[in-house]
Design a protein around this motif. Structure first.
Motif, PDB file in Angstrom:
ATOM      1  N   GLY A   1      47.223  50.072  36.377  1.00  0.00           N
ATOM      2  CA  GLY A   1      46.205  50.062  37.975  1.00  0.00           C
ATOM      3  C   GLY A   1      46.903  51.906  38.071  1.00  0.00           C
ATOM      4  O   GLY A   1      46.832  52.446  37.477  1.00  0.00           O
TER       5      GLY A   1
ATOM      6  N   THR B   1      41.878  49.756  31.532  1.00  0.00           N
ATOM      7  CA  THR B   1      40.955  48.982  33.098  1.00  0.00           C
ATOM      8  C   THR B   1      40.371  50.121  33.883  1.00  0.00           C
ATOM      9  O   THR B   1      40.470  51.681  33.345  1.00  0.00           O
ATOM     10  CB  THR B   1      42.195  48.498  33.509  1.00  0.00           C
ATOM     11  OG1 THR B   1      41.996  47.585  34.599  1.00  0.00           O
ATOM     12  CG2 THR B   1      42.409  50.379  33.896  1.00  0.00           C
ATOM     13  N   HIS B   2      39.208  49.790  34.505  1.00  0.00           N
ATOM     14  CA  HIS B   2      38.425  50.467  35.270  1.00  0.00           C
ATOM     15  C   HIS B   2      39.300  51.130  36.286  1.00  0.00           C
ATOM     16  O   HIS B   2      39.666  50.260  37.765  1.00  0.00           O
ATOM     17  CB  HIS B   2      37.583  49.916  35.285  1.00  0.00           C
ATOM     18  CG  HIS B   2      36.754  49.290  34.747  1.00  0.00           C
ATOM     19  ND1 HIS B   2      35.970  50.001  34.165  1.00  0.00           N
ATOM     20  CD2 HIS B   2      36.503  48.031  34.314  1.00  0.00           C
ATOM     21  CE1 HIS B   2      35.437  50.034  32.776  1.00  0.00           C
ATOM     22  NE2 HIS B   2      35.832  48.490  32.914  1.00  0.00           N
TER      23      HIS B   2
ATOM     24  N   ARG C   1      37.986  52.115  39.873  1.00  0.00           N
ATOM     25  CA  ARG C   1      37.236  50.685  40.643  1.00  0.00           C
ATOM     26  C   ARG C   1      38.684  50.039  42.139  1.00  0.00           C
ATOM     27  O   ARG C   1      38.533  50.012  43.214  1.00  0.00           O
ATOM     28  CB  ARG C   1      36.992  49.596  40.508  1.00  0.00           C
ATOM     29  CG  ARG C   1      35.856  49.749  39.224  1.00  0.00           C
ATOM     30  CD  ARG C   1      35.759  48.049  38.344  1.00  0.00           C
ATOM     31  NE  ARG C   1      34.665  48.388  37.109  1.00  0.00           N
ATOM     32  CZ  ARG C   1      34.047  47.338  36.666  1.00  0.00           C
ATOM     33  NH1 ARG C   1      34.728  46.609  36.296  1.00  0.00           N
ATOM     34  NH2 ARG C   1      33.290  47.701  35.299  1.00  0.00           N
ATOM     35  N   PHE C   2      39.785  50.796  41.632  1.00  0.00           N
ATOM     36  CA  PHE C   2      40.538  50.431  43.110  1.00  0.00           C
ATOM     37  C   PHE C   2      40.341  51.155  43.848  1.00  0.00           C
ATOM     38  O   PHE C   2      40.606  50.699  44.863  1.00  0.00           O
ATOM     39  CB  PHE C   2      42.224  50.819  42.073  1.00  0.00           C
ATOM     40  CG  PHE C   2      42.800  50.005  40.767  1.00  0.00           C
ATOM     41  CD1 PHE C   2      43.345  48.503  41.655  1.00  0.00           C
ATOM     42  CD2 PHE C   2      42.592  50.502  39.840  1.00  0.00           C
ATOM     43  CE1 PHE C   2      43.496  47.776  40.465  1.00  0.00           C
ATOM     44  CE2 PHE C   2      42.994  49.926  38.379  1.00  0.00           C
ATOM     45  CZ  PHE C   2      43.829  48.095  39.441  1.00  0.00           C
TER      46      PHE C   2
ATOM     47  N   VAL D   1      40.240  42.380  44.442  1.00  0.00           N
ATOM     48  CA  VAL D   1      40.666  43.319  42.811  1.00  0.00           C
ATOM     49  C   VAL D   1      40.038  42.647  41.572  1.00  0.00           C
ATOM     50  O   VAL D   1      40.086  42.891  40.990  1.00  0.00           O
ATOM     51  CB  VAL D   1      42.159  43.651  43.357  1.00  0.00           C
ATOM     52  CG1 VAL D   1      42.464  44.110  41.926  1.00  0.00           C
ATOM     53  CG2 VAL D   1      42.378  45.267  43.882  1.00  0.00           C
TER      54      VAL D   1
ATOM     55  N   ARG E   1      36.626  42.202  41.163  1.00  0.00           N
ATOM     56  CA  ARG E   1      36.051  44.093  40.304  1.00  0.00           C
ATOM     57  C   ARG E   1      36.616  44.389  39.663  1.00  0.00           C
ATOM     58  O   ARG E   1      35.750  45.299  38.374  1.00  0.00           O
ATOM     59  CB  ARG E   1      36.263  44.920  42.198  1.00  0.00           C
ATOM     60  CG  ARG E   1      35.301  44.954  42.952  1.00  0.00           C
ATOM     61  CD  ARG E   1      34.103  44.768  42.524  1.00  0.00           C
ATOM     62  NE  ARG E   1      33.883  46.940  42.256  1.00  0.00           N
ATOM     63  CZ  ARG E   1      33.609  47.495  43.805  1.00  0.00           C
ATOM     64  NH1 ARG E   1      33.721  46.566  45.516  1.00  0.00           N
ATOM     65  NH2 ARG E   1      33.728  48.589  43.334  1.00  0.00           N
ATOM     66  N   LEU E   2      37.497  44.136  39.158  1.00  0.00           N
ATOM     67  CA  LEU E   2      38.698  44.295  37.870  1.00  0.00           C
ATOM     68  C   LEU E   2      38.087  43.308  36.800  1.00  0.00           C
ATOM     69  O   LEU E   2      38.925  44.093  35.922  1.00  0.00           O
ATOM     70  CB  LEU E   2      39.518  44.610  37.969  1.00  0.00           C
ATOM     71  CG  LEU E   2      40.149  46.281  38.298  1.00  0.00           C
ATOM     72  CD1 LEU E   2      40.496  47.344  37.465  1.00  0.00           C
ATOM     73  CD2 LEU E   2      39.610  47.066  39.803  1.00  0.00           C
TER      74      LEU E   2
ATOM     75  N   SER F   1      39.745  39.804  36.121  1.00  0.00           N
ATOM     76  CA  SER F   1      41.153  39.878  35.911  1.00  0.00           C
ATOM     77  C   SER F   1      41.286  38.750  36.706  1.00  0.00           C
ATOM     78  O   SER F   1      40.746  38.537  37.983  1.00  0.00           O
ATOM     79  CB  SER F   1      41.915  41.442  35.872  1.00  0.00           C
ATOM     80  OG  SER F   1      44.009  40.047  36.154  1.00  0.00           O
TER      81      SER F   1
END
Length: 264
Positions: A24, A61-62, A65-66, A89, A92-93, A95
């Motif tokens: 992240g 990962t994106h 988005r964080f 989180v 949106r991620l 996970s």
């Protein structure tokens, strides 16, 4: 080429079959508002580290988005609602595991004990949020600077006693569904110290705090034991790690003590 036609490389499959425990963003500064015990909103600057677990079959990962989550709306936190950003989180991620660490300075207005002059005292605070397989937990840590005066020095000296600035560090896990007030932890540490600290002191205040410390000597062991009694009685806490470090004024080392208690 339109955005819709651009390749999304991080969504490609990965063939190495290795899970990444945390991936992240780290050390990103962002304005936040901390909601205190009385519901007052205290603006400050937070430093975030936000990660998720990446499955073995996903390449990346994106990261953006964080940042988007932080910019979605007002970042207003206390220990009772911090788990909401953890949920966001994970959603949106995509996970089922997320870790968030938020460091920030908390400023509290204090009156000097005799003159009554007001000043802002700063405390370093950390909020920790973890969501793992549907189970979340929130922890809060605060470093409280205080004065400690040595009982042994007082008992053997004709006059005076050596004292030093000490750091009381309390890290506590919040009972699910409860709110642990930061001010309660700060006040507990300051009450059990030889004397609390102030940003501004006039001459009459210096007399008060010097004499107060002399009247309340405490070893590093006394500090952690006395504070632990208060933490044990707090029903909003189910685990804590308590440390005291006394920056000795007559030695080139610190005195140190730690108590850790998983209450339930």
């Amino acid at each position: 080429m339109s955005a819709a036609n651009l390749p999304d490389t991080q969504n490609n499959a990965d063939t190495r079959q290795i899970v990444i425990d945390k991936v992240g963003i780290k050390d990103i500064s962002h304005p936040i508002t901390f909601i205190d015990r009385d519901g007052n909103k205290n603006p400050t600057i937070g430093n975030f580290t936000m990660t998720v677990t990446l499955p073995e079959h996903v390449k990346g990962t994106h990261m953006s988005r964080f940042i988007e989550i932080l910019n979605d709306g007002p970042c207003e936190f206390n220990s009772g609602n911090f788990d909401k950003i953890i949920d966001k989180v994970c959603e949106r991620l995509e996970s089922d595991t997320a870790h968030i660490t938020l460091d920030f300075p908390f400023f509290r207005k204090k009156k000097a004990p005799s003159s009554g002059v007001e000043s802002l005292m700063d405390y370093q605070v950390t909020l920790y949020g973890i969501l793992n397989q549907g189970t979340s937990e929130v922890m809060i840590k605060v470093v409280v600077p205080v004065t400690s005066l040595c009982p042994c020095s007082k008992s053997i000296s004709k006059y005076g006693a050596h004292n030093q600035r000490s750091h009381i560090t309390i890290k506590a896990r919040v009972v699910k569904g409860k709110t642990l007030h930061l001010e309660d932890l700060i006040e507990l540490a300051e009450q059990k110290a030889s004397c609390e600290l102030y940003a501004i002191l006039k001459r009459d205040d210096e007399k008060v705090v010097t004499e107060r410390a002399y009247d309340n000597p405490a070893f590093v062991e006394d500090l952690v034991r006395d504070i632990a009694v208060g933490l044990n009685a707090n029903d909003n806490i189910d685990y804590y790690r308590l440390e005291s470090e006394n920056f000795e004024s007559i030695h080139n080392h610190s005195a140190y003590a730690l108590i850790e208690n998983n209450k339930y």
